[in-house]
Scaffold this active site. Structure first.
Site, short mmCIF file in Angstrom:
data_model
loop_
_atom_site.label_atom_id
_atom_site.label_comp_id
_atom_site.label_asym_id
_atom_site.label_seq_id
_atom_site.Cartn_x
_atom_site.Cartn_y
_atom_site.Cartn_z
N GLU A 1 -5.68 -6.45 14.57
CA GLU A 1 -6.13 -4.51 14.89
C GLU A 1 -5.12 -4.00 14.45
O GLU A 1 -3.82 -3.98 14.69
CB GLU A 1 -5.43 -4.33 16.47
N GLU B 1 4.69 6.98 7.79
CA GLU B 1 5.76 7.34 8.53
C GLU B 1 7.00 6.45 9.32
O GLU B 1 8.41 6.41 8.20
CB GLU B 1 5.80 8.60 9.52
N SER C 1 0.49 -12.36 28.30
CA SER C 1 -0.16 -10.64 27.65
C SER C 1 -1.34 -10.97 27.35
O SER C 1 -2.58 -10.62 27.92
CB SER C 1 0.84 -10.21 26.69
N ALA D 1 0.15 9.34 22.86
CA ALA D 1 0.30 8.50 22.97
C ALA D 1 0.40 7.12 24.28
O ALA D 1 0.83 7.30 25.05
CB ALA D 1 -0.77 7.47 21.97
N ARG E 1 3.40 -5.91 16.11
CA ARG E 1 3.81 -6.96 16.99
C ARG E 1 3.44 -8.02 16.73
O ARG E 1 1.60 -8.64 16.44
CB ARG E 1 4.19 -6.24 18.67
N LYS F 1 -5.22 -10.35 28.88
CA LYS F 1 -6.09 -9.55 29.00
C LYS F 1 -7.15 -10.54 29.21
O LYS F 1 -7.97 -9.75 29.14
CB LYS F 1 -5.46 -9.84 27.18
N ILE G 1 1.07 -1.14 -0.51
CA ILE G 1 0.22 0.14 0.15
C ILE G 1 0.76 1.26 -0.41
O ILE G 1 0.87 2.29 -0.33
CB ILE G 1 -0.84 0.06 1.25
#
Length: 197
Positions: A147, A46, A57, A159, A51, A61, A32
């Site tokens: 995601e 940029e 993890s 963030a 990951r 969750k 893309i």
């Protein structure tokens, strides 16, 4: 305890799907970016950070969501085992990339959330896409959930710093500090708009 160990062993076996999905996603995002650069003589990306969640993890969750740790639950309830964060120069780039991804025949968008136009209460801004990535293994064709977060450099700065500050000072965050986060988010959002214009 033995059941948990058995599920971890099963998870280790199915992780090959997630590793493959990450490779497919990274390749598609590269294509893309290259195609956009060829057509418009400009690459809106940029940088991209990808990951795969670790087993620890993943378990954490599910526990936070009050869901039992089983491989079936991992595959059903978690979209972000594979994750990509795309950082763009301008807000308009974010929406251009969202449109391109939504029109992709490889990446299938399942759900989208525009936290740029509708930021979270904390001031967090980003565009989130829950997607499915096609994976073809030797004995299996499947779709793997992932995601994608797309944001500007200013949103990414906010963030990253907000996460680090809250992690380091989690016991002293109060309403004044939260309001400062929100104010900083608004300032950076106006900066994004100014630069875009």
């Amino acid at each position: 305890m033995n059941e948990k160990i058995e599920e971890i062993e099963k998870l280790n076996i199915v992780m090959i799907k997630y590793i493959a999905a990450l490779k497919v996603l990274e390749t598609q995002l590269d294509i893309i970016g290259d195609d956009f650069k060829y057509i418009k003589e400009y690459n809106p990306i940029e940088h991209v950070k990808t990951r795969i969640k670790t087993a620890d993890s993943i378990i954490d969750k599910l526990e936070r969501k009050n869901i039992d740790f089983t491989v079936d639950n991992v595959e059903e309830y978690l979209f972000d085992i594979v994750g990509a964060r795309i950082v763009c120069s301008f807000e308009s780039d974010v929406y251009d990339l969202v449109s391109i991804i939504k029109n992709s025949s490889t990446i299938k968008v399942i759900e989208e959330k525009d936290y740029i136009k509708n930021p979270k209460k904390s001031g967090y801004r980003s565009y989130h896409l829950k997607v499915e990535i096609p994976v073809e293994l030797i004995n299996q064709k499947t779709k793997v959930k992932a995601e994608i977060q797309i944001r500007t450099m200013a949103m990414d700065l906010w963030a990253s710093l907000e996460h680090k500050i809250k992690y380091k000072a989690k016991n002293i965050i109060d309403e004044d500090i939260n309001n400062t986060f929100i104010g900083a988010s608004e300032t950076l959002y106006h900066l994004d708009n100014t630069m875009d214009n």
